[in-house]
Write a protein that holds these residues in place. Structure first.
Motif, mmCIF file in Angstrom:
data_model
loop_
_atom_site.group_PDB
_atom_site.id
_atom_site.type_symbol
_atom_site.label_atom_id
_atom_site.label_comp_id
_atom_site.label_asym_id
_atom_site.label_seq_id
_atom_site.Cartn_x
_atom_site.Cartn_y
_atom_site.Cartn_z
ATOM 1 N N THR A 14 0.828 -1.207 0.000
ATOM 2 C CA THR A 14 0.000 0.000 0.000
ATOM 3 C C THR A 14 0.863 1.258 0.000
ATOM 4 O O THR A 14 0.653 2.157 -0.810
ATOM 5 N N MET A 15 1.838 1.313 0.897
ATOM 6 C CA MET A 15 2.702 2.490 0.971
ATOM 7 C C MET A 15 3.794 2.464 -0.095
ATOM 8 O O MET A 15 4.436 3.479 -0.332
ATOM 9 N N LYS A 16 4.021 1.303 -0.688
ATOM 10 C CA LYS A 16 5.033 1.121 -1.745
ATOM 11 C C LYS A 16 6.446 1.446 -1.250
ATOM 12 O O LYS A 16 7.276 1.985 -1.976
ATOM 13 N N LEU A 17 6.736 1.088 0.006
ATOM 14 C CA LEU A 17 8.071 1.290 0.552
ATOM 15 C C LEU A 17 9.040 0.306 -0.094
ATOM 16 O O LEU A 17 8.668 -0.823 -0.419
ATOM 17 N N SER A 18 10.273 0.718 -0.264
ATOM 18 C CA SER A 18 11.270 -0.186 -0.834
ATOM 19 C C SER A 18 11.988 -0.986 0.244
ATOM 20 O O SER A 18 12.400 -2.119 0.004
ATOM 21 N N THR A 19 12.118 -0.411 1.438
ATOM 22 C CA THR A 19 12.814 -1.064 2.547
ATOM 23 C C THR A 19 12.151 -0.672 3.861
ATOM 24 O O THR A 19 11.718 0.467 4.027
ATOM 25 N N ILE A 20 12.094 -1.624 4.767
ATOM 26 C CA ILE A 20 11.643 -1.358 6.136
ATOM 27 C C ILE A 20 12.746 -1.844 7.066
ATOM 28 O O ILE A 20 13.313 -2.927 6.857
ATOM 29 N N HIS A 21 13.052 -1.050 8.071
ATOM 30 C CA HIS A 21 14.094 -1.392 9.035
ATOM 31 C C HIS A 21 13.468 -1.800 10.365
ATOM 32 O O HIS A 21 12.288 -1.556 10.612
ATOM 33 N N ALA A 22 14.274 -2.384 11.219
ATOM 34 C CA ALA A 22 13.884 -2.724 12.580
ATOM 35 C C ALA A 22 15.150 -2.834 13.415
ATOM 36 O O ALA A 22 16.237 -3.086 12.881
ATOM 37 N N CYS A 23 14.990 -2.643 14.715
ATOM 38 C CA CYS A 23 16.128 -2.854 15.606
ATOM 39 C C CYS A 23 15.628 -3.475 16.891
ATOM 40 O O CYS A 23 14.456 -3.376 17.242
ATOM 41 N N ALA A 24 16.532 -4.158 17.564
ATOM 42 C CA ALA A 24 16.235 -4.765 18.855
ATOM 43 C C ALA A 24 17.530 -4.816 19.646
ATOM 44 O O ALA A 24 18.614 -4.979 19.067
ATOM 45 N N LEU A 25 17.409 -4.669 20.945
ATOM 46 C CA LEU A 25 18.599 -4.859 21.772
ATOM 47 C C LEU A 25 19.149 -6.253 21.497
ATOM 48 O O LEU A 25 18.384 -7.213 21.337
ATOM 49 N N SER A 26 20.449 -6.368 21.455
ATOM 50 C CA SER A 26 21.049 -7.651 21.073
ATOM 51 C C SER A 26 20.690 -8.775 22.035
ATOM 52 O O SER A 26 20.590 -9.929 21.625
ATOM 53 N N ASP A 27 20.449 -8.452 23.304
ATOM 54 C CA ASP A 27 20.109 -9.515 24.251
ATOM 55 C C ASP A 27 18.601 -9.733 24.395
ATOM 56 O O ASP A 27 18.170 -10.556 25.195
ATOM 57 N N ASN A 28 17.795 -9.050 23.592
ATOM 58 C CA ASN A 28 16.349 -9.278 23.578
ATOM 59 C C ASN A 28 16.076 -10.426 22.591
ATOM 60 O O ASN A 28 15.741 -10.221 21.427
ATOM 61 N N LEU A 29 16.266 -11.629 23.087
ATOM 62 C CA LEU A 29 16.191 -12.814 22.226
ATOM 63 C C LEU A 29 14.830 -12.955 21.554
ATOM 64 O O LEU A 29 14.754 -13.339 20.384
ATOM 65 N N GLY A 30 13.744 -12.637 22.265
ATOM 66 C CA GLY A 30 12.411 -12.773 21.700
ATOM 67 C C GLY A 30 12.199 -11.892 20.486
ATOM 68 O O GLY A 30 11.747 -12.353 19.434
ATOM 69 N N SER A 31 12.529 -10.619 20.605
ATOM 70 C CA SER A 31 12.335 -9.698 19.476
ATOM 71 C C SER A 31 13.249 -10.046 18.305
ATOM 72 O O SER A 31 12.831 -9.988 17.152
ATOM 73 N N ASN A 32 14.483 -10.401 18.594
ATOM 74 C CA ASN A 32 15.391 -10.785 17.518
ATOM 75 C C ASN A 32 14.873 -12.023 16.784
ATOM 76 O O ASN A 32 14.942 -12.101 15.563
ATOM 77 N N LYS A 33 14.313 -12.962 17.524
ATOM 78 C CA LYS A 33 13.761 -14.174 16.914
ATOM 79 C C LYS A 33 12.587 -13.845 16.009
ATOM 80 O O LYS A 33 12.482 -14.360 14.893
ATOM 81 N N VAL A 34 11.695 -12.975 16.470
ATOM 82 C CA VAL A 34 10.529 -12.587 15.660
ATOM 83 C C VAL A 34 10.988 -11.927 14.364
ATOM 84 O O VAL A 34 10.491 -12.265 13.279
ATOM 85 N N LEU A 35 11.921 -10.981 14.456
ATOM 86 C CA LEU A 35 12.359 -10.264 13.263
ATOM 87 C C LEU A 35 12.954 -11.212 12.229
ATOM 88 O O LEU A 35 12.659 -11.106 11.030
ATOM 89 N N LYS A 36 13.761 -12.156 12.670
ATOM 90 C CA LYS A 36 14.333 -13.133 11.732
ATOM 91 C C LYS A 36 13.249 -14.039 11.160
ATOM 92 O O LYS A 36 13.256 -14.349 9.965
ATOM 93 N N LYS A 37 12.314 -14.454 12.000
ATOM 94 C CA LYS A 37 11.246 -15.365 11.574
ATOM 95 C C LYS A 37 10.399 -14.760 10.456
ATOM 96 O O LYS A 37 9.981 -15.467 9.542
ATOM 97 N N ILE A 38 10.136 -13.454 10.525
ATOM 98 C CA ILE A 38 9.263 -12.834 9.528
ATOM 99 C C ILE A 38 10.032 -12.312 8.319
ATOM 100 O O ILE A 38 9.444 -11.687 7.438
ATOM 101 N N GLY A 39 11.335 -12.580 8.257
ATOM 102 C CA GLY A 39 12.094 -12.309 7.037
ATOM 103 C C GLY A 39 13.070 -11.161 7.075
ATOM 104 O O GLY A 39 13.698 -10.857 6.059
#
Length: 173
Positions: free
Chosen positions: A125-150
Motif C-alpha cells: 500500500t505504501m510502496k516502501l522499498s525497505t523497512i528497518h527494525a532494531c532490537a537490543l542484542s540480548d532481547n532474544l524474543g524480538s530478535n527471533k521474531v524479526l528473523k522469523k518474519i524475514g
C-alpha cells in the motif's frame, strides 16, 4: 486516522487516549519494559506517549497502532510502522517496524502476525522499498521474531550505552 487492519486474530487500529488504562497496564510490568529505552512508569506518562503517537499519525500518516485481540476486544499491545526522521545507526528518514505486547500474550505469535500485516501494508500500500527494525542484542524474543518474519540482520550498533541489532527487509515486489 481511519486505517484499520485485520488479521485472523487481531484488529490493528490507531491508538486513542481512551486506551490509556490498557496501555499503562501493559507497560507497568518490569518484564515488558526491561528492554525499553524510556519505560512508562505512570498513567500520565502513558497518556503523553499515546498523545505523541496520535501526533505522529497527524504528521506522518503512520505510527504504532493498538493491537486488539478479536476474541476479547481488549488491547494486548501495539505494533506498526513508524517514520523516523532522527539519526539511528547512520540512517535518517526511514520507516521501522516495532511492537510491544503484554507479557501474558507473549509466545502466541501475535508479534509475528501483526508484523506481517504491517509488512504487507508497507510494501503493497505504501510502496516502501525497505523497512528497518532494531532490537537490543540480548532481547532474544524480538530478535527471533524479526528473523522469523524475514528481516535480514545487517549490523550491530551502540545506542544509549546498549548494543542493538539492526535489521532490514526489502520489498520483493
Amino acid at each position: 486516522m481511519n486505517l484499520i487492519l485485520e488479521t485472523e486474530r487481531l484488529i490493528l487500529r490507531p491508538l486513542e487516549l481512551s486506551d490509556v488504562d490498557g496501555f499503562f497496564i501493559m507497560n507497568n510490568n518490569p518484564n515488558v519494559n526491561f528492554y525499553l529505552r524510556n519505560p512508562i512508569k505512570s498513567k500520565i506518562e502513558a497518556k503523553l506517549y499515546i498523545q505523541k503517537i496520535i501526533n505522529e499519525y497527524q504528521k506522518n500518516s503512520i505510527a504504532r497502532f493498538a493491537v486488539i485481540l478479536k476474541e476479547t476486544d481488549k488491547l494486548i499491545g501495539f505494533s506498526g510502522l513508524k517514520f523516523r526522521n532522527t539519526l539511528e545507526n547512520n540512517h535518517i528518514n526511514f520507516y521501522d517496524l516495532g511492537y510491544r505486547f503484554s507479557e501474558e500474550h507473549w509466545h502466541k505469535g501475535f508479534a509475528s502476525e501483526s508484523s506481517l500485516a504491517w509488512l504487507d501494508y508497507g510494501f503493497n500500500t505504501m510502496k516502501l522499498s525497505t523497512i528497518h527494525a532494531c532490537a537490543l542484542s540480548d532481547n532474544l524474543g524480538s530478535n527471533k521474531v524479526l528473523k522469523k518474519i524475514g528481516f535480514e540482520f545487517t549490523n550491530q550498533y551502540v545506542a544509549n550505552n546498549s548494543i542493538h541489532n539492526w535489521y532490514k527487509i526489502d520489498n520483493k515486489n
